[in-house]
Design an enzyme around this catalytic site. Structure first.
Site, PDB file in Angstrom:
ATOM      1  N   ASP A 190       0.853  -1.182   0.000  1.00  0.00           N
ATOM      2  CA  ASP A 190       0.000   0.000   0.000  1.00  0.00           C
ATOM      3  C   ASP A 190       0.889   1.232   0.000  1.00  0.00           C
ATOM      4  OD1 ASP A 190      -1.941  -1.515   2.570  1.00  0.00           O
ATOM      5  OD2 ASP A 190      -2.247  -1.687   0.436  1.00  0.00           O
ATOM      6  N   HIS A 213       0.984   4.148   2.550  1.00  0.00           N
ATOM      7  CA  HIS A 213       1.998   3.771   3.533  1.00  0.00           C
ATOM      8  C   HIS A 213       3.307   4.505   3.314  1.00  0.00           C
ATOM      9  CE1 HIS A 213       0.041  -0.307   4.812  1.00  0.00           C
ATOM     10  NE2 HIS A 213      -0.769   0.725   4.926  1.00  0.00           N
TER      11      HIS A 213
END
Ligand code: NAG
Ligand code: NAG
Ligand code: NAG
Ligand code: NAG
Ligand code: NAG
Ligand code: NAG
Ligand code: NAG
Length: 364
Positions: A190, A213
């Site tokens: 992510d 992220h």
């Protein structure tokens, strides 16, 4: 200039074939404005006749909305052995990935580039793709700029840009907002951008990342993979907005190799959970002095803004030598929650910090 009509896999195949076998200077495959091309998974294979190839995305491209039309294992738009390929334009490329997020399958990337040296990607938007949006493998000299990549917050593993086994890469002026679901935080990613094995000399600047992220080196060394090398990765003038992590290096225990000469400079944070994170125990701490990937020569310079967790800086390294030559300079991270303090956690970290708030205990 072949023109592709809707609906269109066969037309695309023919147009690609014509473009790739054209002898002229920089043949162009044009997707005209005002049209949407519905495309099932397709491979664009080189080598091509001309020393450079151009795909102009002025129209939009959509993936099939019916699961049966996706081949389970397939990448959606799969480019191989096409050197000096430029894909640009202001069109929108959308995989209609939501049908996949519900069944949690591990999808291959939407756009995959393998052995595409001199790749240029610019201008278009990528949205709602089944999994990772862009993956490059052995694409030396790639230049990726002015892309907008988005997927809803709830979507699993929708990494923005992955770079693997490529050198001399530039990524700049992109806006990337990928998934941020806590449910999937320890799966493959992510990340807005992740730098994978075999990647070196990469400059990344002017990236707006969030949700997601952050920008990550790794994860690396999963399943005891050996000979990992990632070096000379420089990230600057970028912001992280509402991301889980910001500037991050993550390695698994049991792998071997090294990560070195990594810098994050002039970074702005807005409500980032863990803005600075080096983790040699990814995805979680297994208490063993196993072999590991060495991390050294990493600097964080000019990192400013707010964090949402009490531990804003996490530097978690492993014995015997730990992470070496780790530098923090001009770092000021405060709590997004007024009146609260943030702190730094560190273990087995060596280096120096100056003008750093919060103080990093190991670095004095
Ligand atoms: C591709 O183009 C070549 C040369 O123009 C032609 O011989 C071949 O049949 C084409 N293949 C496809 C799949 O269209
Ligand atoms: C790609 O472009 C470079 C620089 O223009 C050129 O040297 C190289 O030969 C090209 N690659 C191919 C496969 O034509
Ligand atoms: C990255 O930046 C460094 C320092 O400015 C420069 O030496 C290097 O050539 C750049 N690399 C790329 C791929 O642009
Ligand atoms: C990249 O973005 C920065 C900041 O918005 C801007 O100053 C710069 O001109 C942009 N660069 C390019 C090549 O568009
Ligand atoms: C890591 O990348 C290097 C350089 O491209 C390559 O030689 C090596 O095989 C890769 N290792 C793994 C485990 O993929
Ligand atoms: C520490 O790392 C920096 C890059 O962050 C590098 O310029 C410097 O030479 C390294 N110092 C040592 C002693 O290796
Ligand atoms: C850190 O940033 C906060 C919030 O902007 C500011 O109030 C504080 O003075 C800064 N601290 C330092 C040491 O610069």
């Amino acid at each position: 200039m072949p023109e592709v009509q809707t609906p269109s896999r066969q037309a695309f195949k023919e147009a690609w074939n014509a473009t790739c076998s054209a002898a002229g200077d920089n043949p162009t495959l044009l997707l005209p404005q005002g049209k949407t091309f519905l495309l099932k998974p397709i491979t664009f294979k080189g080598p091509c006749k001309s020393p450079s190839i151009h795909i102009q995305v002025s129209g939009d491209v959509a993936g099939p909305s019916n699961l049966l039309e996706w081949n389970q294992a397939a990448v959606w738009l799969d480019f191989h052995y096409v050197d000096n390929l430029t894909i640009d334009g202001t069109g929108r490329i959308g995989g209609q990935g939501s049908i996949w997020w519900d069944c949690h399958t591990n999808r291959d990337p939407a756009m995959s580039f393998a052995f595409c040296n001199g790749l240029v990607l610019s201008g278009f938007q990528l949205f709602d793709n089944p999994k990772k949006h862009i993956h490059t493998f052995k694409c030396d000299g790639a230049v990726i700029s002015h892309l907008t990549i988005t997927a809803p917050k709830e979507s699993p593993n929708t990494d923005g840009i992955n770079i693997a086994e490529s050198t001399g890469v530039q990524i700049y002026n992109c806006t990337i907002g990928t998934a941020n679901s806590i449910l999937y935080q320890y799966t493959t990613g992510d990340d807005c951008i992740s730098l994978l094995n075999g990647t070196s000399n990469v400059n990344i600047s002017y990236i707006t990342c969030g949700p997601g992220h952050g920008i990550s080196v790794g994860s690396l060394g999963r399943d005891g993979t050996v000979g990992i090398i990632v070096e000379q990765i420089h990230v600057s003038y970028s912001s992280f907005i509402g991301t889980m992590t910001g500037a991050r290096i993550k390695t698994w225990q049991g792998g071997s190799g090294y990560v070195r000469e990594i810098s994050f400079k002039d970074i702005i944070l807005d409500k980032v959970k863990i803005p600075i994170d080096i983790d040699q125990f990814y995805p979680n701490l297994i208490n063993q002095d196993d072999q590991h990937i060495q991390v050294s020569d990493v600097s964080f310079i000019g990192v400013h803004g707010t964090a949402t967790s009490p531990t804003a800086i996490v530097l978690k390294c492993t014995r015997p030598e730990g992470c070496t030559n780790i530098t923090l300079n001009d770092v000021n991270i405060t709590s997004a929650d007024p009146g609260k303090n943030v702190e730094a956690y560190c273990q087995e970290v060596h280096g120096a910090s100056t003008n750093c708030t919060p103080k990093v205990p190991c670095l004095g």
